[in-house]
Every structure is written in structure tokens, then in C-alpha cells.
Design a protein around this motif. Structure first.
Motif, mmCIF file in Angstrom:
data_model
loop_
_atom_site.group_PDB
_atom_site.id
_atom_site.type_symbol
_atom_site.label_atom_id
_atom_site.label_comp_id
_atom_site.label_asym_id
_atom_site.label_seq_id
_atom_site.Cartn_x
_atom_site.Cartn_y
_atom_site.Cartn_z
ATOM 1 N N UNK A 52 0.841 -1.197 0.000
ATOM 2 C CA UNK A 52 0.000 0.000 0.000
ATOM 3 C C UNK A 52 0.876 1.247 0.000
ATOM 4 N N UNK A 53 1.936 1.225 0.798
ATOM 5 C CA UNK A 53 2.888 2.337 0.810
ATOM 6 C C UNK A 53 3.520 2.519 -0.570
ATOM 7 N N UNK A 54 3.955 1.427 -1.175
ATOM 8 C CA UNK A 54 4.598 1.518 -2.487
ATOM 9 C C UNK A 54 3.655 2.134 -3.510
ATOM 10 N N UNK A 55 2.386 1.765 -3.456
ATOM 11 C CA UNK A 55 1.413 2.376 -4.362
ATOM 12 C C UNK A 55 1.312 3.882 -4.115
ATOM 13 N N UNK A 56 1.340 4.276 -2.850
ATOM 14 C CA UNK A 56 1.181 5.691 -2.497
ATOM 15 C C UNK A 56 2.350 6.542 -2.976
ATOM 16 N N UNK A 57 3.544 5.977 -3.009
ATOM 17 C CA UNK A 57 4.730 6.754 -3.391
ATOM 18 C C UNK A 57 5.343 6.287 -4.705
ATOM 19 N N UNK A 58 4.608 5.524 -5.485
ATOM 20 C CA UNK A 58 5.170 4.960 -6.712
ATOM 21 C C UNK A 58 5.712 6.024 -7.658
ATOM 22 N N UNK A 59 5.051 7.175 -7.721
ATOM 23 C CA UNK A 59 5.526 8.233 -8.622
ATOM 24 C C UNK A 59 6.930 8.707 -8.249
ATOM 25 N N UNK A 60 7.247 8.732 -6.966
ATOM 26 C CA UNK A 60 8.603 9.138 -6.544
ATOM 27 C C UNK A 60 9.643 8.140 -7.041
ATOM 28 N N UNK A 61 9.332 6.857 -6.936
ATOM 29 C CA UNK A 61 10.263 5.837 -7.409
ATOM 30 C C UNK A 61 10.406 5.901 -8.927
ATOM 31 N N UNK A 62 9.297 6.054 -9.625
ATOM 32 C CA UNK A 62 9.319 6.142 -11.087
ATOM 33 C C UNK A 62 10.137 7.354 -11.533
ATOM 34 N N UNK A 63 9.885 8.497 -10.926
ATOM 35 C CA UNK A 63 10.636 9.705 -11.292
ATOM 36 C C UNK A 63 12.125 9.546 -11.023
ATOM 37 N N UNK A 64 12.490 8.924 -9.909
ATOM 38 C CA UNK A 64 13.909 8.733 -9.582
ATOM 39 C C UNK A 64 14.589 7.849 -10.622
#
Length: 97
Positions: A52-64
Motif C-alpha cells: 500500500x505504501x509503495x502504491x502511495x509513493x510509486x511516482x517518486x520511485x518512477x521519477x527517480x
């Protein structure tokens, strides 16, 4: 990102890139609370919270990843295992031209 959001990051990380895929393997990922929950049979709870956390911050990981590689990420998935405790971050990249 992990250290900022969880209060600690993995102790070891290794990335593998081949063709249009990036796989990141993270070791020693559990917080003290998560470790205690896993020891008490609550793997499903810890997995649900982490995903659930990964879904919430997925855009940060993708952008990085996009910034580091200069390639567009088409999709991203995260998974966690507990015996041993490992995290797997999987990125599908736009094919290089």
C-alpha cells in the motif's frame, strides 16, 4: 526514499538492468516493528502495508528511475519476502530506440 519514508533504508541494494527491465533487490528491509510482526506470524499484514505504501509513493520511485536512467518507466511493481527479508522493485522501461 526508503530512509526518508520508513526511517531506515535497506542495508544492501543491488540493481540489475537488462533489455527493458530494471530489477532492484533490497536486503535487510524490515523496520523493528515489521520484524516483530513477522516473528508473530503477521507477514500478510506487513506485506499489505508495504505494498500500500509503495502504491502511495510509486511516482517518486518512477521519477527517480527516469531521472537516473534517462528512460521512461512504463510500469512499476514492488514485492516483499520475509524468509529472508528482501524487497524487489521491478521497473519496465520504454524500449530504447
Amino acid at each position: 526514499i526508503f530512509r526518508e519514508c520508513y526511517g531506515r533504508g535497506p542495508t544492501k541494494a543491488k540493481s540489475y538492468i537488462f533489455d527493458d527491465y530494471l530489477i532492484v533487490v533490497l536486503e535487510d528491509i524490515l523496520t523493528t516493528v515489521e520484524h516483530t510482526l513477522v516473528e508473530n506470524g503477521e507477514e500478510d499484514l506487513v506485506r499489505r502495508v508495504r505494498l500500500t505504501f509503495q502504491d502511495a509513493v510509486s511516482e517518486r520511485f518512477i521519477e527517480a528511475v527516469q531521472e537516473a536512467l534517462g528512460r521512461k518507466v512504463l510500469t512499476y511493481h514492488s514485492q516483499v519476502t520475509f524468509h529472508p527479508a528482501r524487497g524487489f522493485e521491478i521497473f519496465v522501461l520504454d524500449p530504447e530506440e
